[in-house]
Write an enzyme that holds these catalytic residues in place. Structure first.
Site, PDB file in Angstrom:
ATOM      1  N   ASP A   1      68.338  26.838 -19.920  1.00 29.79           N
ATOM      2  CA  ASP A   1      68.708  27.849 -20.928  1.00 29.79           C
ATOM      3  C   ASP A   1      67.763  29.037 -20.815  1.00 29.79           C
ATOM      4  OD1 ASP A   1      69.819  29.115 -23.087  1.00 29.79           O
ATOM      5  OD2 ASP A   1      68.932  27.807 -24.591  1.00 29.79           O
TER       6      ASP A   1
ATOM      7  N   HIS B   1      70.950  35.120 -19.429  1.00 28.60           N
ATOM      8  CA  HIS B   1      69.783  35.744 -20.057  1.00 28.60           C
ATOM      9  C   HIS B   1      68.492  35.222 -19.448  1.00 28.60           C
ATOM     10  CE1 HIS B   1      68.654  32.346 -22.791  1.00 28.60           C
ATOM     11  NE2 HIS B   1      69.951  32.133 -22.883  1.00 28.60           N
TER      12      HIS B   1
ATOM     13  N   ASP C   1      75.950  30.557 -19.768  1.00 29.86           N
ATOM     14  CA  ASP C   1      74.881  30.103 -20.665  1.00 29.86           C
ATOM     15  C   ASP C   1      75.274  28.792 -21.321  1.00 29.86           C
ATOM     16  OD1 ASP C   1      72.536  30.049 -22.085  1.00 29.86           O
ATOM     17  OD2 ASP C   1      73.155  31.493 -23.594  1.00 29.86           O
TER      18      ASP C   1
ATOM     19  N   GLU D   1      67.967  37.292 -25.460  1.00 35.11           N
ATOM     20  CA  GLU D   1      69.143  36.639 -26.040  1.00 35.11           C
ATOM     21  C   GLU D   1      68.744  35.648 -27.119  1.00 35.11           C
ATOM     22  OE1 GLU D   1      72.148  33.399 -26.504  1.00 35.11           O
ATOM     23  OE2 GLU D   1      70.079  33.258 -25.800  1.00 35.11           O
ATOM     24  N   GLU D   2      67.625  34.956 -26.906  1.00 30.91           N
ATOM     25  CA  GLU D   2      67.287  33.835 -27.770  1.00 30.91           C
ATOM     26  C   GLU D   2      66.967  34.246 -29.208  1.00 30.91           C
ATOM     27  OE1 GLU D   2      67.910  30.975 -27.171  1.00 30.91           O
ATOM     28  OE2 GLU D   2      67.530  30.383 -25.111  1.00 30.91           O
TER      29      GLU D   2
END
Length: 431
Positions: A303, A291, A363, A337-338
């Site tokens: 991340d 992501h 991820d 995504e987060e």
């Protein structure tokens, strides 16, 4: 949680190896078609030379690391809805075209846009102390003058139930020790709901992670429409433990919490897509990636910038070597995504008719790779393990059942098997 850029070009190269070797070699069908009759013992010898070519090409330079550094240094945090994320996406698309990848394009997605604003948490009693804190993604704000209230410390949701009669009008602090991310993160995600249901005016959590240097971590949380929405934030492990000790001594603890967080209207964003067209079965797709968005308090290097770059450079090296897999290799860098998974959901909906044979997600961080987890038909495990044996030279041949991931989750719900890269995560929360 924020991530900083840690200088580990060799780890990033090893990380990319997994994609470089594994993706071109996928034989197994993902859907309801009969499993092909495959001789697992013949796979490793057949692809040994190809694997060695990929290893050599990936180790030729540190271009993947330097590209990750450029991404993080140039654009910084890439929170959904922000200009920096969209500028980063423009940059990635331009670079992918320079790499001569096939069908490079963005696919439009509307994403949530949450703004953190100013924030603070101050211990007032039994002494005055500024507490490092971070609002949790999606939280509502406090009133303009903040919330000042007594703190009720609980050890977990069950402890809150036992102390529910004490929670009304207080700020609940969940001082929950880290066990595993999957187990402990539920306090971050659901804590505001549970505290509000008990009558709390705000909730705090001990940051999710096993390590801290007075460093609180952000992350996503969710509300329920049937429960009042209260401010929700994280404090450091050290301060959570200090307040818990004060509570055990019977001291009255009072805190002032100020948060300006708010939700803005949804904003346009994009998933990033690039491919290598398959030779004999281009309509059959192996999709993989990470992501591109990140939280707003770091660079998004681990991340999930590292995962994105490793997957991207896997496709790049395969292209440069002139390798042509039978099926189409589709790289996707998912947006949001987060704090929403809008990118993953939009991709699964837009490509619902595509013949996905496997979905792979990276991820988990960019430390030393160990192998993959696999979630799919168990009878195909011998084939997966035979392919993974080619990764033995870098110690990453382990395959364990139960693979999955947030961005490939919507595809897996439709029956597509999934794999997730597994790494040594012992230092993940250091960064």
């Amino acid at each position: 949680m924020y991530r900083s850029l840690h200088r580990t070009p060799r780890s990033l190269l090893r990380f990319a190896f997994l994609f470089l070797c594994f993706i071109p070699l996928i034989h197994a069908s993902a859907t309801a078609q009969p499993a092909p009759a495959l001789d697992s013992a013949s796979i490793a010898p057949k692809y040994k030379t190809t694997t060695e070519r990929i290893f050599a090409a990936a180790q030729r330079d540190s271009s993947a690391y330097h590209r990750l550094a450029e991404l993080c240094d140039t654009f910084g945090p890439r929170l959904s809805g922000t200009r920096s994320l969209e500028q980063a996406i423009d940059w990635v698309l331009a670079k992918m075209k320079q790499d001569s990848l096939d069908d490079v394009h963005g696919e439009d997605v509307m994403v949530p846009y949450w703004k953190r604003g100013n924030e603070s948490c101050t211990l007032l009693k039994p002494r005055v102390k500024a507490l490092p804190m971070m609002s949790l993604g999606g939280s509502v704000a406090t009133p303009r003058r903040g919330i000042t209230a007594e703190v009720l410390v609980v050890e977990d949701f069950e402890d809150l139930q036992l102390k529910a009669a004490e929670a009304k009008g207080k700020i609940v602090l969940f001082n929950v020790p880290f066990k595993s991310y999957g187990e402990t993160v539920r306090v971050r995600v659901l804590g505001a709901q549970r505290a509000a249901a008990a009558g709390a005016v705000a909730s705090l959590i001990r940051s999710v992670g096993p390590f801290s240097m007075m460093t609180p971590h952000t992350g996503g949380m969710i509300y329920a429409d049937s429960i009042p929405k209260i401010p929700h934030a994280a404090i450091s492990l050290e301060d959570a433990e200090m307040i818990a000790r004060m509570s055990r001594r019977g001291e009255k603890i009072r805190v002032q919490l100020k948060m300006d967080a708010k939700m803005m209207p949804d904003a346009p964003s994009r998933n990033i897509v690039a491919e290598i067209q398959g030779s004999s079965a281009p309509e059959e797709v192996v999709v993989f990636g990470g992501h591109i968005d990140s939280w707003d308090v770091g660079q998004g290097a681990m991340d999930d910038g590292g995962g994105c770059i490793a997957a991207w450079h896997a496709l790049k090296v395969i292209k440069q070597l002139g390798l042509r897999p039978r099926r189409t290799l589709r790289l996707v860098l998912w947006t949001n995504e987060e704090n929403g998974l809008r990118g993953a959901t939009a991709y699964a909906e837009k490509h619902a008719q595509d013949k996905h044979f496997l979905a792979i997600e990276s991820d988990e961080g960019v430390f030393k790779p160990q192998g993959f987890s696999y979630g799919g038909r168990p009878e195909l495990l011998p084939v997966i393990r035979a392919i993974a044996s080619l990764l033995a030279p870098i110690g990453a041949e382990k395959i364990r059942p139960g693979g999955g991931g947030a961005d490939i989750g919507p595809l897996m719900q439709k029956g597509v098997p999934g794999m997730s890269l597994q790494v040594d995560g012992s230092r993940y929360f250091w960064y």
